[in-house]
Each structure stands twice: as structure tokens, then as C-alpha cells.
Scaffold this motif. Structure first.
Motif, PDB file in Angstrom:
ATOM      1  N   ALA A  84      59.035 -62.063  -7.900  1.00  0.00           N
ATOM      2  CA  ALA A  84      59.354 -61.480  -6.593  1.00  0.00           C
ATOM      3  C   ALA A  84      59.453 -59.959  -6.672  1.00  0.00           C
ATOM      4  O   ALA A  84      59.052 -59.257  -5.729  1.00  0.00           O
ATOM      5  N   GLY A  85      59.968 -59.444  -7.763  1.00  0.00           N
ATOM      6  CA  GLY A  85      60.042 -57.996  -7.934  1.00  0.00           C
ATOM      7  C   GLY A  85      58.668 -57.356  -7.966  1.00  0.00           C
ATOM      8  O   GLY A  85      58.452 -56.273  -7.403  1.00  0.00           O
ATOM      9  N   THR A  86      57.727 -58.023  -8.638  1.00  0.00           N
ATOM     10  CA  THR A  86      56.351 -57.521  -8.675  1.00  0.00           C
ATOM     11  C   THR A  86      55.731 -57.547  -7.284  1.00  0.00           C
ATOM     12  O   THR A  86      55.059 -56.596  -6.865  1.00  0.00           O
ATOM     13  N   VAL A  87      55.960 -58.644  -6.568  1.00  0.00           N
ATOM     14  CA  VAL A  87      55.441 -58.756  -5.197  1.00  0.00           C
ATOM     15  C   VAL A  87      56.017 -57.643  -4.324  1.00  0.00           C
ATOM     16  O   VAL A  87      55.290 -56.977  -3.567  1.00  0.00           O
ATOM     17  N   SER A  88      57.317 -57.420  -4.432  1.00  0.00           N
ATOM     18  CA  SER A  88      57.973 -56.379  -3.647  1.00  0.00           C
ATOM     19  C   SER A  88      57.357 -55.015  -3.923  1.00  0.00           C
ATOM     20  O   SER A  88      57.109 -54.226  -2.995  1.00  0.00           O
ATOM     21  N   PHE A  89      57.099 -54.722  -5.185  1.00  0.00           N
ATOM     22  CA  PHE A  89      56.457 -53.456  -5.540  1.00  0.00           C
ATOM     23  C   PHE A  89      55.087 -53.333  -4.892  1.00  0.00           C
ATOM     24  O   PHE A  89      54.741 -52.291  -4.319  1.00  0.00           O
ATOM     25  N   LEU A  90      54.279 -54.394  -4.955  1.00  0.00           N
ATOM     26  CA  LEU A  90      52.926 -54.340  -4.415  1.00  0.00           C
ATOM     27  C   LEU A  90      52.897 -54.257  -2.892  1.00  0.00           C
ATOM     28  O   LEU A  90      51.880 -53.854  -2.307  1.00  0.00           O
ATOM     29  N   LEU A  91      53.992 -54.626  -2.238  1.00  0.00           N
ATOM     30  CA  LEU A  91      54.092 -54.476  -0.787  1.00  0.00           C
ATOM     31  C   LEU A  91      54.661 -53.126  -0.384  1.00  0.00           C
ATOM     32  O   LEU A  91      54.556 -52.734   0.777  1.00  0.00           O
ATOM     33  N   SER A  92      55.250 -52.410  -1.317  1.00  0.00           N
ATOM     34  CA  SER A  92      55.967 -51.186  -1.005  1.00  0.00           C
ATOM     35  C   SER A  92      55.031 -49.983  -0.967  1.00  0.00           C
ATOM     36  O   SER A  92      53.891 -50.014  -1.438  1.00  0.00           O
ATOM     37  N   ASP A  93      55.552 -48.891  -0.431  1.00  0.00           N
ATOM     38  CA  ASP A  93      54.788 -47.644  -0.398  1.00  0.00           C
ATOM     39  C   ASP A  93      54.583 -47.074  -1.794  1.00  0.00           C
ATOM     40  O   ASP A  93      53.712 -46.226  -1.989  1.00  0.00           O
ATOM     41  N   GLU A  94      55.371 -47.529  -2.764  1.00  0.00           N
ATOM     42  CA  GLU A  94      55.183 -47.082  -4.149  1.00  0.00           C
ATOM     43  C   GLU A  94      53.825 -47.498  -4.710  1.00  0.00           C
ATOM     44  O   GLU A  94      53.347 -46.914  -5.678  1.00  0.00           O
ATOM     45  N   SER A  95      53.208 -48.521  -4.105  1.00  0.00           N
ATOM     46  CA  SER A  95      51.910 -49.004  -4.597  1.00  0.00           C
ATOM     47  C   SER A  95      50.796 -48.712  -3.593  1.00  0.00           C
ATOM     48  O   SER A  95      49.802 -49.420  -3.552  1.00  0.00           O
ATOM     49  N   SER A  96      50.960 -47.666  -2.806  1.00  0.00           N
ATOM     50  CA  SER A  96      50.044 -47.404  -1.690  1.00  0.00           C
ATOM     51  C   SER A  96      48.601 -47.139  -2.127  1.00  0.00           C
ATOM     52  O   SER A  96      47.684 -47.223  -1.296  1.00  0.00           O
ATOM     53  N   TYR A  97      48.372 -46.829  -3.412  1.00  0.00           N
ATOM     54  CA  TYR A  97      47.009 -46.587  -3.893  1.00  0.00           C
ATOM     55  C   TYR A  97      46.505 -47.748  -4.758  1.00  0.00           C
ATOM     56  O   TYR A  97      45.518 -47.637  -5.454  1.00  0.00           O
ATOM     57  N   ILE A  98      47.195 -48.880  -4.689  1.00  0.00           N
ATOM     58  CA  ILE A  98      46.784 -50.060  -5.456  1.00  0.00           C
ATOM     59  C   ILE A  98      46.271 -51.114  -4.491  1.00  0.00           C
ATOM     60  O   ILE A  98      47.002 -51.586  -3.618  1.00  0.00           O
ATOM     61  N   THR A  99      45.012 -51.488  -4.627  1.00  0.00           N
ATOM     62  CA  THR A  99      44.437 -52.558  -3.811  1.00  0.00           C
ATOM     63  C   THR A  99      43.274 -53.200  -4.554  1.00  0.00           C
ATOM     64  O   THR A  99      42.649 -52.587  -5.417  1.00  0.00           O
ATOM     65  N   GLY A 100      43.023 -54.456  -4.248  1.00  0.00           N
ATOM     66  CA  GLY A 100      41.924 -55.187  -4.875  1.00  0.00           C
ATOM     67  C   GLY A 100      42.191 -55.608  -6.303  1.00  0.00           C
ATOM     68  O   GLY A 100      41.271 -56.014  -7.017  1.00  0.00           O
ATOM     69  N   GLN A 101      43.455 -55.571  -6.728  1.00  0.00           N
ATOM     70  CA  GLN A 101      43.787 -55.863  -8.119  1.00  0.00           C
ATOM     71  C   GLN A 101      44.307 -57.287  -8.278  1.00  0.00           C
ATOM     72  O   GLN A 101      44.899 -57.862  -7.378  1.00  0.00           O
ATOM     73  N   ASN A 102      44.066 -57.831  -9.460  1.00  0.00           N
ATOM     74  CA  ASN A 102      44.557 -59.157  -9.838  1.00  0.00           C
ATOM     75  C   ASN A 102      45.465 -58.968 -11.050  1.00  0.00           C
ATOM     76  O   ASN A 102      45.003 -58.859 -12.178  1.00  0.00           O
ATOM     77  N   LEU A 103      46.749 -58.855 -10.764  1.00  0.00           N
ATOM     78  CA  LEU A 103      47.722 -58.400 -11.755  1.00  0.00           C
ATOM     79  C   LEU A 103      48.385 -59.574 -12.449  1.00  0.00           C
ATOM     80  O   LEU A 103      49.091 -60.366 -11.840  1.00  0.00           O
ATOM     81  N   ARG A 104      48.177 -59.676 -13.775  1.00  0.00           N
ATOM     82  CA  ARG A 104      48.810 -60.734 -14.559  1.00  0.00           C
ATOM     83  C   ARG A 104      50.267 -60.374 -14.805  1.00  0.00           C
ATOM     84  O   ARG A 104      50.597 -59.267 -15.203  1.00  0.00           O
ATOM     85  N   VAL A 105      51.139 -61.346 -14.564  1.00  0.00           N
ATOM     86  CA  VAL A 105      52.560 -61.217 -14.883  1.00  0.00           C
ATOM     87  C   VAL A 105      52.896 -62.428 -15.735  1.00  0.00           C
ATOM     88  O   VAL A 105      53.450 -63.409 -15.282  1.00  0.00           O
ATOM     89  N   ASP A 106      52.498 -62.357 -16.995  1.00  0.00           N
ATOM     90  CA  ASP A 106      52.460 -63.544 -17.857  1.00  0.00           C
ATOM     91  C   ASP A 106      53.121 -63.359 -19.206  1.00  0.00           C
ATOM     92  O   ASP A 106      52.945 -64.176 -20.107  1.00  0.00           O
ATOM     93  N   GLY A 107      53.885 -62.270 -19.373  1.00  0.00           N
ATOM     94  CA  GLY A 107      54.545 -62.056 -20.653  1.00  0.00           C
ATOM     95  C   GLY A 107      53.597 -61.772 -21.798  1.00  0.00           C
ATOM     96  O   GLY A 107      53.940 -61.970 -22.955  1.00  0.00           O
ATOM     97  N   GLY A 108      52.377 -61.308 -21.464  1.00  0.00           N
ATOM     98  CA  GLY A 108      51.375 -60.989 -22.498  1.00  0.00           C
ATOM     99  C   GLY A 108      50.588 -62.176 -22.989  1.00  0.00           C
ATOM    100  O   GLY A 108      49.870 -62.090 -23.988  1.00  0.00           O
ATOM    101  N   MET A 109      50.639 -63.292 -22.258  1.00  0.00           N
ATOM    102  CA  MET A 109      50.028 -64.530 -22.722  1.00  0.00           C
ATOM    103  C   MET A 109      48.506 -64.469 -22.732  1.00  0.00           C
ATOM    104  O   MET A 109      47.844 -64.959 -23.640  1.00  0.00           O
ATOM    105  N   VAL A 110      47.928 -63.869 -21.688  1.00  0.00           N
ATOM    106  CA  VAL A 110      46.466 -63.811 -21.577  1.00  0.00           C
ATOM    107  C   VAL A 110      45.974 -62.498 -22.185  1.00  0.00           C
ATOM    108  O   VAL A 110      46.461 -61.424 -21.845  1.00  0.00           O
ATOM    109  N   ASN A 111      45.018 -62.600 -23.076  1.00  0.00           N
ATOM    110  CA  ASN A 111      44.509 -61.431 -23.788  1.00  0.00           C
ATOM    111  C   ASN A 111      43.113 -61.087 -23.263  1.00  0.00           C
ATOM    112  O   ASN A 111      42.100 -61.401 -23.876  1.00  0.00           O
ATOM    113  N   ILE A 112      43.079 -60.437 -22.093  1.00  0.00           N
ATOM    114  CA  ILE A 112      41.796 -60.006 -21.516  1.00  0.00           C
ATOM    115  C   ILE A 112      41.900 -58.530 -21.179  1.00  0.00           C
ATOM    116  O   ILE A 112      42.867 -58.109 -20.555  1.00  0.00           O
TER     117      ILE A 112
END
Length: 240
Positions: free
Chosen positions: A212-240
Motif C-alpha cells: 500500500a505504501g508503494t501504491v500511495s507513492f505512485l499515486l502521489s505528486d512525488e511520482s509525477s514523472y513516473i508512468t508506464g512502469q511495472n515495478l516489482r515489490v518482491d524483496g529481490g526475488m526476481v532477478n531481471i
């Protein structure tokens, strides 16, 4: 980013689907705490109690039903006069052996994970344009970038959601409407085995509050230049 940097403009309105429990409920509580008026939908009536608790409004409905999605958007607009944010959250799609999963199950997963996003954005984009912009976050899953045989329909269809996220950002960036997808790994809203925990570099599953904290950030004005991204929040599990 500390909580103090995520102060959001008072008076904003956010729609959250599948909001009665788990990630959806955590997003609703986090956004309400940050001065959003929340408009919630879930298949269970408990969503009405949560909406009341958060001084928002609620609707019992299903993200796979286009009429329910339209009712949800109309509820937000008639109750609040605007929609600034949308969190597309869903339940879990069918699982099974790759070629044993039936056509109907694949179609069910398509409706649950991708068509829900396409349908509601058709309804919500005109309202966001009227407001001068908005932000959308889709709750996806790590399998969108690292397909997993334990979650075949999720892996395949959520990879399509990642593509849609990119296309949407290209098409509606000029209208100041952003879309990003969050790809959680394993989360504490369901049971996680010790074996899985040992495969995660940080050694534990995520809390729903962290997502939820990540979602809140992506909805906030703090992320106003971030769009079209697929952000992993996985504890480093996926190595891509």
C-alpha cells in the motif's frame, strides 16, 4: 521515501477495487490516512463497513462485471464530483497444470486480470481529463516478469497487463494521466511457506502495508514523472 514526503493534496478522490481485505483494504486505509476520499468496491458486504469507517462510500460488485464497474465510477463521480486516482486490485485467477486449464478458466482469468482494467479506464479517463489529470495503479504480480508454472494464468495475462500499462502511458501521458503497475512477490495476506521465504533475498514476505505504501507513492505528486512502469515489490526475488 519517508511518510512525511508523501503528503497528498486534500480533497482528492480514489477508487479502490477488491477493497474488503488484503492489499485492497490496506490501500484504502493508507489513502484515507493521506486525505483521499475513498470509493470502495468488493464482492462482499464488509466493504460497506470499511468504507463507512474511512468516511468514504462503498459498493458491492465484481470487477469482472462491466455494469458494476460503470456503477462504481458513477458512484464516485456523483458522490465526490471527481476521480483523481484508481487502484485496480483483484482476487486470484484459476490455477492448474498448464494445458489442463480449461478455455473457460482462461477467459475467467482474462476478465479478472486484464479486461477489468481496460473497462474501467474507458469509464474513468473522461473524468480524469475533466479534472486535468489523474493516476492509476494496477496491482499485478511478479509472474508478469518471471512466469511461474504455479501461477500460469496469472503469469500469462499479467504480462499482457504490463504491455497495456506501457501503451496506456504512451497514449494518455499528454493528458496528464499516469498508469503504473505494482508487481508484488509473496505477501502476508495469505500463507507463505518457509521454503518460499528462504527463496526471497530479504527472507520474508511483504506486508500488505508495504504494498500500500508503494501504491500511495505512485499515486502521489512525488511520482509525477513516473508512468508506464511495472515495478516489482518482491524483496529481490526476481532477478531481471
Amino acid at each position: 521515501v519517508g511518510p512525511g514526503r508523501l503528503k497528498l493534496m486534500a480533497g482528492k478522490v480514489a477508487i479502490i477495487t477488491a477493497a474488503s481485505r488484503g492489499i485492497g483494504a490496506a490501500c484504502a486505509m493508507e489513502l484515507a490516512k493521506r486525505d483521499y476520499r475513498v470509493v470502495l468496491m468488493s464482492t462482499t458486504e464488509s466493504v460497506l463497513d470499511l468504507a463507512k469507517e474511512l468516511d468514504g462510500v462503498g459498493l458491492v460488485g465484481n470487477v469482472t462485471n462491466a455494469d458494476d464497474m460503470l456503477k462504481l465510477v458513477n458512484l464516485a463521480y456523483t458522490s465526490c464530483g471527481r476521480v483523481d486516482a484508481l487502484v485496480n486490485n483483484t482476487g486470484h485467477p484459476p490455477k492448474g497444470d498448464l494445458l489442463v486449464i480449461s478455455d473457460d478458466e482462461w477467459h475467467d482469468a482474462l476478465d479478472l486480470l486484464l479486461m477489468n482494467v481496460i473497462r474501467i479506464t474507458r469509464y474513468i479517463v473522461p473524468i480524469m481529463k475533466e479534472n486535468g489529470g489523474g493516476a492509476i495503479v494496477n496491482i499485478s504480480a511478479f509472474g508478469a516478469q518471471e512466469p511461474n508454472l504455479s501461477f500460469p494464468t496469472s503469469s500469462v495475462i499479467r504480462s499482457g497487463l504490463s504491455a497495456f500499462t506501457r501503451l496506456f502511458a504512451k497514449r494518455y501521458g499528454q493528458d496528464n494521466i499516469r498508469m503504473n503497475s505494482v508487481l508484488p512477490g509473496f505477501v502476508d495476506s495469505y500463507d507463505v511457506s518457509d521454503e518460499i521465504r528462504q527463496s526471497i533475498p530479504v527472507g520474508r514476505e511483504a506486508t500488505v502495508e508495504e504494498i500500500a505504501g508503494t501504491v500511495s507513492f505512485l499515486l502521489s505528486d512525488e511520482s509525477s514523472y513516473i508512468t508506464g512502469q511495472n515495478l516489482r515489490v518482491d524483496g529481490g526475488m526476481v532477478n531481471i
